[in-house]
Design a protein around this motif. Structure first.
Motif, PDB file in Angstrom:
ATOM      1  N   TYR A   1      -6.303  55.154  -1.048  1.00  0.00           N
ATOM      2  CA  TYR A   1      -5.491  56.368  -1.120  1.00  0.00           C
ATOM      3  C   TYR A   1      -6.335  57.564  -1.566  1.00  0.00           C
ATOM      4  O   TYR A   1      -6.270  58.630  -0.961  1.00  0.00           O
ATOM      5  CB  TYR A   1      -4.314  56.157  -2.069  1.00  0.00           C
ATOM      6  CG  TYR A   1      -3.555  57.426  -2.327  1.00  0.00           C
ATOM      7  CD1 TYR A   1      -2.670  57.935  -1.371  1.00  0.00           C
ATOM      8  CD2 TYR A   1      -3.737  58.146  -3.493  1.00  0.00           C
ATOM      9  CE1 TYR A   1      -1.994  59.116  -1.592  1.00  0.00           C
ATOM     10  CE2 TYR A   1      -3.064  59.326  -3.717  1.00  0.00           C
ATOM     11  CZ  TYR A   1      -2.190  59.810  -2.766  1.00  0.00           C
ATOM     12  OH  TYR A   1      -1.521  60.983  -2.985  1.00  0.00           O
ATOM     13  N   ASP A   2      -7.112  57.392  -2.611  1.00  0.00           N
ATOM     14  CA  ASP A   2      -7.949  58.493  -3.118  1.00  0.00           C
ATOM     15  C   ASP A   2      -8.959  58.955  -2.073  1.00  0.00           C
ATOM     16  O   ASP A   2      -9.184  60.157  -1.909  1.00  0.00           O
ATOM     17  CB  ASP A   2      -8.667  58.077  -4.401  1.00  0.00           C
ATOM     18  CG  ASP A   2      -7.740  58.024  -5.607  1.00  0.00           C
ATOM     19  OD1 ASP A   2      -6.656  58.658  -5.565  1.00  0.00           O
ATOM     20  OD2 ASP A   2      -8.096  57.345  -6.591  1.00  0.00           O
TER      21      ASP A   2
ATOM     22  N   ASP B   1      -7.727  48.276  -4.964  1.00  0.00           N
ATOM     23  CA  ASP B   1      -8.215  48.597  -3.617  1.00  0.00           C
ATOM     24  C   ASP B   1      -7.330  49.635  -2.936  1.00  0.00           C
ATOM     25  O   ASP B   1      -7.829  50.534  -2.263  1.00  0.00           O
ATOM     26  CB  ASP B   1      -8.283  47.342  -2.748  1.00  0.00           C
ATOM     27  CG  ASP B   1      -9.360  46.367  -3.194  1.00  0.00           C
ATOM     28  OD1 ASP B   1     -10.303  46.797  -3.890  1.00  0.00           O
ATOM     29  OD2 ASP B   1      -9.256  45.181  -2.848  1.00  0.00           O
ATOM     30  N   LEU B   2      -6.020  49.514  -3.110  1.00  0.00           N
ATOM     31  CA  LEU B   2      -5.087  50.461  -2.499  1.00  0.00           C
ATOM     32  C   LEU B   2      -5.259  51.850  -3.095  1.00  0.00           C
ATOM     33  O   LEU B   2      -5.262  52.845  -2.365  1.00  0.00           O
ATOM     34  CB  LEU B   2      -3.643  49.979  -2.663  1.00  0.00           C
ATOM     35  CG  LEU B   2      -2.563  50.872  -2.076  1.00  0.00           C
ATOM     36  CD1 LEU B   2      -2.787  51.102  -0.578  1.00  0.00           C
ATOM     37  CD2 LEU B   2      -1.194  50.270  -2.318  1.00  0.00           C
TER      38      LEU B   2
ATOM     39  N   GLY C   1      -2.949  61.583   1.319  1.00  0.00           N
ATOM     40  CA  GLY C   1      -3.491  60.292   1.715  1.00  0.00           C
ATOM     41  C   GLY C   1      -2.453  59.337   2.262  1.00  0.00           C
ATOM     42  O   GLY C   1      -2.775  58.354   2.906  1.00  0.00           O
ATOM     43  N   ALA C   2      -1.186  59.634   1.984  1.00  0.00           N
ATOM     44  CA  ALA C   2      -0.090  58.785   2.464  1.00  0.00           C
ATOM     45  C   ALA C   2       1.003  59.689   3.014  1.00  0.00           C
ATOM     46  O   ALA C   2       1.165  60.828   2.577  1.00  0.00           O
ATOM     47  CB  ALA C   2       0.459  57.929   1.333  1.00  0.00           C
TER      48      ALA C   2
ATOM     49  N   GLN D   1      -4.858  58.037  10.406  1.00  0.00           N
ATOM     50  CA  GLN D   1      -5.324  57.002   9.482  1.00  0.00           C
ATOM     51  C   GLN D   1      -4.693  57.038   8.090  1.00  0.00           C
ATOM     52  O   GLN D   1      -5.083  56.275   7.216  1.00  0.00           O
ATOM     53  CB  GLN D   1      -6.854  57.022   9.356  1.00  0.00           C
ATOM     54  CG  GLN D   1      -7.575  56.737  10.651  1.00  0.00           C
ATOM     55  CD  GLN D   1      -7.181  55.379  11.220  1.00  0.00           C
ATOM     56  OE1 GLN D   1      -7.221  54.383  10.537  1.00  0.00           O
ATOM     57  NE2 GLN D   1      -6.778  55.358  12.478  1.00  0.00           N
ATOM     58  N   ARG D   2      -3.727  57.928   7.873  1.00  0.00           N
ATOM     59  CA  ARG D   2      -3.048  57.942   6.574  1.00  0.00           C
ATOM     60  C   ARG D   2      -2.240  56.663   6.384  1.00  0.00           C
ATOM     61  O   ARG D   2      -1.825  56.028   7.344  1.00  0.00           O
ATOM     62  CB  ARG D   2      -2.130  59.155   6.459  1.00  0.00           C
ATOM     63  CG  ARG D   2      -2.867  60.461   6.294  1.00  0.00           C
ATOM     64  CD  ARG D   2      -1.871  61.623   6.194  1.00  0.00           C
ATOM     65  NE  ARG D   2      -2.538  62.866   5.923  1.00  0.00           N
ATOM     66  CZ  ARG D   2      -2.937  63.720   6.870  1.00  0.00           C
ATOM     67  NH1 ARG D   2      -2.728  63.460   8.147  1.00  0.00           N
ATOM     68  NH2 ARG D   2      -3.534  64.843   6.529  1.00  0.00           N
ATOM     69  N   ILE D   3      -2.001  56.324   5.127  1.00  0.00           N
ATOM     70  CA  ILE D   3      -1.143  55.194   4.795  1.00  0.00           C
ATOM     71  C   ILE D   3       0.283  55.597   5.131  1.00  0.00           C
ATOM     72  O   ILE D   3       0.739  56.677   4.747  1.00  0.00           O
ATOM     73  CB  ILE D   3      -1.259  54.850   3.300  1.00  0.00           C
ATOM     74  CG1 ILE D   3      -2.697  54.440   2.959  1.00  0.00           C
ATOM     75  CG2 ILE D   3      -0.257  53.764   2.915  1.00  0.00           C
ATOM     76  CD1 ILE D   3      -2.996  54.408   1.473  1.00  0.00           C
TER      77      ILE D   3
END
Length: 68
Positions: free
Chosen positions: A7-8, A2-3, A18-19, A57-59
């Motif tokens: 990220y993708d 899920d993570l 993404g992070a 909203q990035r990790i």
């Protein structure tokens, strides 16, 4: 799994990033400072909990330099 999927998806939406590192209370993705209330939430989150920047909203990747 899920993570990685999250990220993708974020990476595709955010120009390849993404992070981002949370450094000195600032998101490394959008470069905005995280307010005190949100920092408190991040500080109290479990180390393995996925936290995201409220603005972009990035990790957020927490490190010793995060300012928490």
């Amino acid at each position: 799994a899920d993570l990685v999927a999250l990220y993708d998806r974020l990476r595709a939406q955010k120009g390849g990033v993404g992070a981002a590192e949370l450094r000195a209370r600032q998101c490394g993705g959008c470069r905005l400072s995280i307010d005190s209330a949100e920092l408190s939430v991040i500080r109290s989150a479990a180390p393995d909990e996925v936290v995201r920047c409220e603005e972009c909203q990035r990790i957020l990747v927490r490190t010793a330099e995060s300012g928490l």
